[in-house]
Scaffold this active site. Structure first.
Site, PDB file in Angstrom:
ATOM      1  CG  ASP A 107     -17.884  23.291  18.562  1.00 23.15           C
ATOM      2  OD1 ASP A 107     -17.814  22.257  19.270  1.00 23.15           O
ATOM      3  OD2 ASP A 107     -17.567  24.420  18.982  1.00 23.15           O
ATOM      4  CE  LYS A 150      10.200  12.653  24.018  1.00 21.42           C
ATOM      5  NZ  LYS A 150      10.188  12.527  25.475  1.00 21.42           N
ATOM      6  CE  LYS A 176     -12.785  10.439  27.884  1.00 20.00           C
ATOM      7  NZ  LYS A 176     -13.513  10.422  26.603  1.00 20.00           N
ATOM      8  CG  ASN A 226      -1.929   4.334  27.517  1.00 18.63           C
ATOM      9  OD1 ASN A 226      -2.059   5.526  27.282  1.00 18.63           O
ATOM     10  ND2 ASN A 226      -1.481   3.851  28.672  1.00 18.63           N
ATOM     11  CD  GLN A 243       7.141   6.431  33.962  1.00 18.85           C
ATOM     12  OE1 GLN A 243       8.181   5.997  34.442  1.00 18.85           O
ATOM     13  NE2 GLN A 243       7.126   7.545  33.268  1.00 18.85           N
ATOM     14  CB  THR A 244       3.970  -0.656  34.768  1.00 16.67           C
ATOM     15  OG1 THR A 244       3.238  -0.329  35.952  1.00 16.67           O
ATOM     16  CG2 THR A 244       5.285  -1.292  35.146  1.00 16.67           C
ATOM     17  CE1 TYR A 299      -9.649  12.522  28.170  1.00 17.15           C
ATOM     18  CE2 TYR A 299      -8.616  10.913  29.624  1.00 17.15           C
ATOM     19  CZ  TYR A 299      -9.204  11.233  28.408  1.00 17.15           C
ATOM     20  OH  TYR A 299      -9.325  10.265  27.434  1.00 17.15           O
ATOM     21  CB  SER A 337     -10.365   7.409  29.656  1.00 17.92           C
ATOM     22  OG  SER A 337      -9.044   7.400  30.130  1.00 17.92           O
ATOM     23  N   GLY A 394      -5.379  14.303  25.103  1.00 13.35           N
ATOM     24  CA  GLY A 394      -3.999  14.122  24.685  1.00 13.35           C
ATOM     25  C   GLY A 394      -3.280  13.277  25.708  1.00 13.35           C
TER      26      GLY A 394
HETATM   27  P1  NAD Z   1      -8.094  12.293  19.130  1.00 14.12           P
HETATM   28  O1  NAD Z   1      -7.751  13.590  19.803  1.00 14.12           O
HETATM   29  O2  NAD Z   1      -7.211  11.837  18.016  1.00 14.12           O
HETATM   30  O3  NAD Z   1      -9.596  12.353  18.582  1.00 14.12           O
HETATM   31  C1  NAD Z   1     -10.625  13.085  19.201  1.00 14.12           C
HETATM   32  C2  NAD Z   1     -11.271  13.933  18.130  1.00 14.12           C
HETATM   33  O4  NAD Z   1     -12.379  14.637  18.710  1.00 14.12           O
HETATM   34  C3  NAD Z   1     -10.329  15.005  17.570  1.00 14.12           C
HETATM   35  O5  NAD Z   1     -10.159  14.850  16.178  1.00 14.12           O
HETATM   36  C4  NAD Z   1     -11.017  16.304  17.915  1.00 14.12           C
HETATM   37  O6  NAD Z   1     -10.865  17.322  16.918  1.00 14.12           O
HETATM   38  C5  NAD Z   1     -12.465  15.870  18.055  1.00 14.12           C
HETATM   39  N1  NAD Z   1     -13.228  16.838  18.829  1.00 14.12           N
HETATM   40  C6  NAD Z   1     -12.872  17.461  19.989  1.00 14.12           C
HETATM   41  N2  NAD Z   1     -13.813  18.334  20.352  1.00 14.12           N
HETATM   42  C7  NAD Z   1     -14.780  18.264  19.404  1.00 14.12           C
HETATM   43  C8  NAD Z   1     -16.005  18.952  19.227  1.00 14.12           C
HETATM   44  N3  NAD Z   1     -16.401  19.913  20.085  1.00 14.12           N
HETATM   45  N4  NAD Z   1     -16.766  18.656  18.139  1.00 14.12           N
HETATM   46  C9  NAD Z   1     -16.354  17.700  17.253  1.00 14.12           C
HETATM   47  N5  NAD Z   1     -15.188  17.034  17.374  1.00 14.12           N
HETATM   48  C10 NAD Z   1     -14.422  17.312  18.443  1.00 14.12           C
HETATM   49  O7  NAD Z   1      -8.204  11.201  20.271  1.00 14.12           O
HETATM   50  P2  NAD Z   1      -8.320   9.620  20.178  1.00 14.12           P
HETATM   51  O8  NAD Z   1      -7.052   9.065  20.703  1.00 14.12           O
HETATM   52  O9  NAD Z   1      -8.803   9.207  18.844  1.00 14.12           O
HETATM   53  O10 NAD Z   1      -9.449   9.369  21.266  1.00 14.12           O
HETATM   54  C11 NAD Z   1     -10.813   9.110  20.927  1.00 14.12           C
HETATM   55  C12 NAD Z   1     -11.620   8.927  22.207  1.00 14.12           C
HETATM   56  O11 NAD Z   1     -11.072   7.853  22.966  1.00 14.12           O
HETATM   57  C13 NAD Z   1     -11.636  10.138  23.127  1.00 14.12           C
HETATM   58  O12 NAD Z   1     -12.912  10.265  23.699  1.00 14.12           O
HETATM   59  C14 NAD Z   1     -10.635   9.781  24.204  1.00 14.12           C
HETATM   60  O13 NAD Z   1     -10.897  10.437  25.418  1.00 14.12           O
HETATM   61  C15 NAD Z   1     -10.818   8.279  24.297  1.00 14.12           C
HETATM   62  N6  NAD Z   1      -9.613   7.595  24.815  1.00 14.12           N
HETATM   63  C16 NAD Z   1      -8.500   7.492  24.039  1.00 14.12           C
HETATM   64  C17 NAD Z   1      -7.381   6.850  24.538  1.00 14.12           C
HETATM   65  C18 NAD Z   1      -6.120   6.708  23.725  1.00 14.12           C
HETATM   66  O14 NAD Z   1      -5.179   6.080  24.194  1.00 14.12           O
HETATM   67  N7  NAD Z   1      -6.030   7.255  22.530  1.00 14.12           N
HETATM   68  C19 NAD Z   1      -7.402   6.316  25.840  1.00 14.12           C
HETATM   69  C20 NAD Z   1      -8.552   6.456  26.599  1.00 14.12           C
HETATM   70  C21 NAD Z   1      -9.662   7.081  26.072  1.00 14.12           C
END
Ligand code: NAD
Length: 331
Positions: free
Chosen positions: A57, A203, A156, A181, A223-224, A152, A121, A82
């Protein structure tokens, strides 16, 4: 510090992008990859057998110290996150990722890490610049004056600045990318944290499998957004990591589509036409958002190589497998 020959750490490796990044770092010649996530190993989307996979953790400082021990390069992707449905309803939880980011930075400094990559992000951008679906693509400077996504996005933005100050005050080499995204296989596709592309794929497949040819769309569908395939993302992470770009930089596709167009593409892949029901009270995020890629193109020559139609077809195929597998196991 080049990735080739480096001892690396991926935080959040049990998640979507982190899991793909572990493989990418091996491809780039990393000497070792330590993969860390808070989730039990059987819940990780993928596990590379060559990596050292640990369940920790990372909100806890001691866990961060253990994770960063003997490491040259940290890729900090761990976060509670999420899609819009999740982040609009879990602001405190999202902001608690500040513990992970802060403790990881502190641990990286203590353990003598040479370079620290942080995944920020597009949610850091000022909301007033995203009210119109006819968007002007967001440039890096548009994060200020600050009016990010509540919860969120604020976290960031704060953590971006922590990276900057750790670099300026303590000499820790930090690099920050603002992901727009990201989508692809081996990521969240159900359960409430999924983002638009995976949700739309699921879906459309549910409609096909059930024979109920209707789909609920969050918002009015106008929305785009732009969507980046995960392989383009991990390539961009490596390029930004190796670069001399000290300020946060956009990493996203600039191929803009409406949510309705995203559904059109998904329907076409599956070969189906659905009646669309618009849920105007569902969380839908900002009206329009696109990534201005001038800076990344100028500095790194990076641009996405995978078209939305192709990436979505690969994502659809993987989600279909998951759905069929879960039907078989629940029988
Ligand atoms: P994800 O939720 O699949 O992966 C994040 C992982 O972090 C998860 O597996 C979660 O269990 C782990 N995590 C959370 N808290 C934790 C902790 N305390 N200790 C250890 N692990 C922990 O998300 P993702 O889509 O792979 O995103 C990865 C990163 O990219 C994130 O920082 C997210 O904010 C950023 N991001 C993602 C997107 C996207 O579109 N997916 C867009 C912008 C930013």
């Amino acid at each position: 510090m080049h990735i080739r020959g480096a001892h690396t750490l991926v935080c959040g490796a049990g998640g979507f992008i982190g899991g793909h990044l572990v493989n990418k770092l091996f491809e780039e010649g990393a000497a070792s990859v330590r993969a860390v996530d808070v989730k039990p190993l059987d819940e990780w989307y993928q596990q590379n057998p060559t990596a050292q996979s640990l369940v920790l953790d990372l909100q806890e400082k001691d866990a961060c110290l253990k994770a960063a021990e003997g490491v040259d390069a940290v890729f900090q992707l761990a976060a509670d996150m999420g899609g819009m449905g999740f982040i609009e309803n879990n602001k405190a939880l999202c902001m608690l990722s500040v513990l992970t980011n802060t403790h990881m930075l502190m641990a990286a400094r203590t353990q003598g890490v040479k370079r620290f990559f942080y995944s920020s992000s597009a949610c850091v951008y000022n909301g007033d610049k995203q009210t119109n679906p006819d968007v002007v693509a967001l440039k890096e400077e548009d994060a200020y004056p600050a009016l990010p996504e509540d919860g969120y996005g604020w976290e960031k933005l704060f953590s971006e600045r922590m990276c900057r100050h750790f670099r300026e005050d303590y000499g820790l080499e930090t690099r920050v990318a603002r992901f727009h995204n990201v989508y692809g296989p081996l990521g969240t596709w159900t359960g409430g944290r999924e983002k638009a592309p995976a949700a739309v794929c699921r879906k459309v497949l549910e409609a096909k499998m059930s024979g109920n040819h209707e789909i609920e769309i969050w918002g009015d569908g106008h929305q785009t957004r732009s969507f980046m395939y995960v392989d383009d993302c991990t390539k961009g992470v490596v390029d930004i990591y190796h670069s001399d770009i000290l300020e946060p930089i956009n990493l996203g596709s600039s191929e803009l589509v409406t949510i309705n167009q995203l559904v059109d593409i998904a329907e076409e892949i599956v070969g189906i036409k659905l009646k669309r029901n618009y849920n105007l009270s569902a969380p839908k995020g900002v009206n329009g958002r696109n990534s201005d890629n001038t800076m990344i193109q100028q500095h790194l020559g990076w641009e996405p190589s995978i078209k939305l139609r192709d990436g979505l077809a690969r994502t659809m195929a993987w989600i279909e497998q998951q759905m069929l597998a879960s039907v078989t196991t629940t029988r």
